[in-house]
Design an enzyme around this catalytic site. Structure first.
Site, PDB file in Angstrom:
ATOM      1  N   LYS A  35       0.839  -1.204   0.000  1.00  0.00           N
ATOM      2  CA  LYS A  35       0.000   0.000   0.000  1.00  0.00           C
ATOM      3  C   LYS A  35       0.874   1.254   0.000  1.00  0.00           C
ATOM      4  O   LYS A  35       2.082   1.187   0.228  1.00  0.00           O
ATOM      5  CB  LYS A  35      -0.928  -0.007   1.218  1.00  0.00           C
ATOM      6  N   ARG A 133      -9.564   0.069  16.205  1.00  0.00           N
ATOM      7  CA  ARG A 133      -9.398   0.851  14.987  1.00  0.00           C
ATOM      8  C   ARG A 133     -10.441   0.313  14.022  1.00  0.00           C
ATOM      9  O   ARG A 133     -11.608   0.190  14.370  1.00  0.00           O
ATOM     10  CB  ARG A 133      -7.954   0.735  14.472  1.00  0.00           C
ATOM     11  N   TYR A 253      17.285  29.479   7.352  1.00  0.00           N
ATOM     12  CA  TYR A 253      16.169  30.261   7.885  1.00  0.00           C
ATOM     13  C   TYR A 253      16.211  30.376   9.413  1.00  0.00           C
ATOM     14  O   TYR A 253      16.546  29.418  10.114  1.00  0.00           O
ATOM     15  CB  TYR A 253      14.835  29.616   7.510  1.00  0.00           C
ATOM     16  N   MET A 301      12.778  23.874   1.922  1.00  0.00           N
ATOM     17  CA  MET A 301      11.915  23.127   1.016  1.00  0.00           C
ATOM     18  C   MET A 301      12.721  22.336  -0.006  1.00  0.00           C
ATOM     19  O   MET A 301      12.393  21.186  -0.325  1.00  0.00           O
ATOM     20  CB  MET A 301      10.948  24.063   0.291  1.00  0.00           C
TER      21      MET A 301
END
Length: 355
Positions: A35, A133, A253, A301
């Site tokens: 998956k 779940r 940053y 990024m």
């Protein structure tokens, strides 16, 4: 040439892991869980290799993933593709019919969707054994309704909550609950409970089908009890630029890293849009030219900065974030997560390349 952001997929290591698991499970069948695009490894690469290795059962999330996998591995063979989340709508039910998919059923409305689509094939009945779940709350009633609808229950399945903690008491409690419930409803119906970690914590409860996922891709499901798995993915970027940073200067940053002395810094061609977790800012390491080098400053990024002082690193050098030399479990431990999130977080713009 595309930007150097590559997930190298080692198909020999995939073969090794599958064979190792096959030896461990004995007479049980393996349902290979592929998956989420084979946990980010690219099911178009993974599926055919597992098929060559003799795997005839695959697990995906939904009908969309199932139809994509069916197109990859072919319609005209005996391979079963199980939808671990079942069906959501009429389109999904139609795909089950057209692509010969085997849904895991948890609710009455899923039976209705399938019968309206004309589906009369196999299903798994998925019920809760203690995880709270996804799973049928009343599996006995659902079993009767499935039979009344003309569908065939291929097997019962449930899922362990704490398999990666082998000594956790919930493991045995769930296994016993699952076994007793199955026997009350239909003793001869096949059973499936164990995931990768379950093969360590509850090997005696392998039953008929096991569902390894993370172990296929080489991340040890219980790190202090290793299988001997080999990493399938190596996530690599490239040194784009080397800069000299003076003492007292900041990097990246927010100026969260201040150099205490003159140092060399490599700018690497991958960032959080590629799947490098931003929490690795100012911690963790990468592997370049036979050595680990610390990540400094905030992960951007598109870029990550690395301290390469006192090294021979050059522009163009390959940079491993995880793989052969740094395991995903090691990276995950640095930032309080799990290897699953690292694999599935690798961005679409990262090229998957078979090696």
């Amino acid at each position: 040439m595309s930007r150097p952001a590559i997930a190298q997929i080692n198909l020999d290591h995939l073969r090794h892991n599958y064979r190792l698991l096959n030896q461990r499970v004995g007479q049980s069948e393996i349902m290979a869980v592929v998956k989420a695009n084979a946990y980010g490894h690219d099911q178009s690469l993974v599926g055919p290799i597992l098929l060559e290795e003799g795997c005839r059962s695959f697990g995906v999330t939904d009908a969309t993933e199932g139809s994509e996998l069916r197109a990859i591995i072919g319609k005209h063979n005996s391979t079963e593709i199980t939808l671990l989340s079942g069906v959501f709508d009429a389109e999904d039910a139609g795909l089950c019919l057209d692509c010969r998919l085997t849904p895991a059923i948890t609710e009455l409305n899923q039976i209705e969707l399938l019968t309206k689509a004309g589906f009369n094939g196999d299903i798994w009945l998925k019920f809760d054994s203690g995880m709270n779940r996804l799973g049928a709350a009343d599996p006995a009633t659902l079993f009767s309704l499935v039979s009344d609808a003309g569908l065939h229950v291929h097997g019962f399945m449930s899922h362990l909550a704490c398999a990666d903690e082998p000594e956790h008491p919930m493991n045995l409690a769930q296994a016993k609950n699952f076994f007793e419930t199955c026997n009350l409803i239909s003793p001869d119906t096949p059973k499936s409970l164990l995931n990768s970690a379950g093969l360590i914590s509850l090997q005696d409860y392998a039953f008929d089908v096991v569902r390894p996922g993370i172990a296929l891709y080489g991340a040890e499901p219980v790190p202090d009890q290793p299988f001997g798995l080999k990493p399938v993915m190596s996530l690599t970027g490239e040194v784009m630029q080397i800069r000299e940073v003076q003492a007292g200067a900041s990097v990246s940053y927010g100026a969260t890293f201040i150099s205490e002395k003159t140092m060399k810094v490599a700018v690497v061609s991958m960032g959080y849009a590629d799947g490098i977790p931003r929490p690795l800012s100012n911690q963790g390491a990468v592997y370049i030219r036979g050595e680990k080098h610390p990540i400094i400053g905030r992960v951007c990024m598109d870029y990550t900065m690395v301290d390469i002082s006192n090294s021979e690193v050059q522009p163009g050098d390959s940079v491993e974030f995880w793989g052969e030399h740094i395991s995903t479990n090691e990276v995950a431990a640095e930032i309080g997560t799990i290897s699953y999130t690292l694999f599935t977080g690798v961005g679409e713009r990262v090229r998957r390349q078979a090696v």
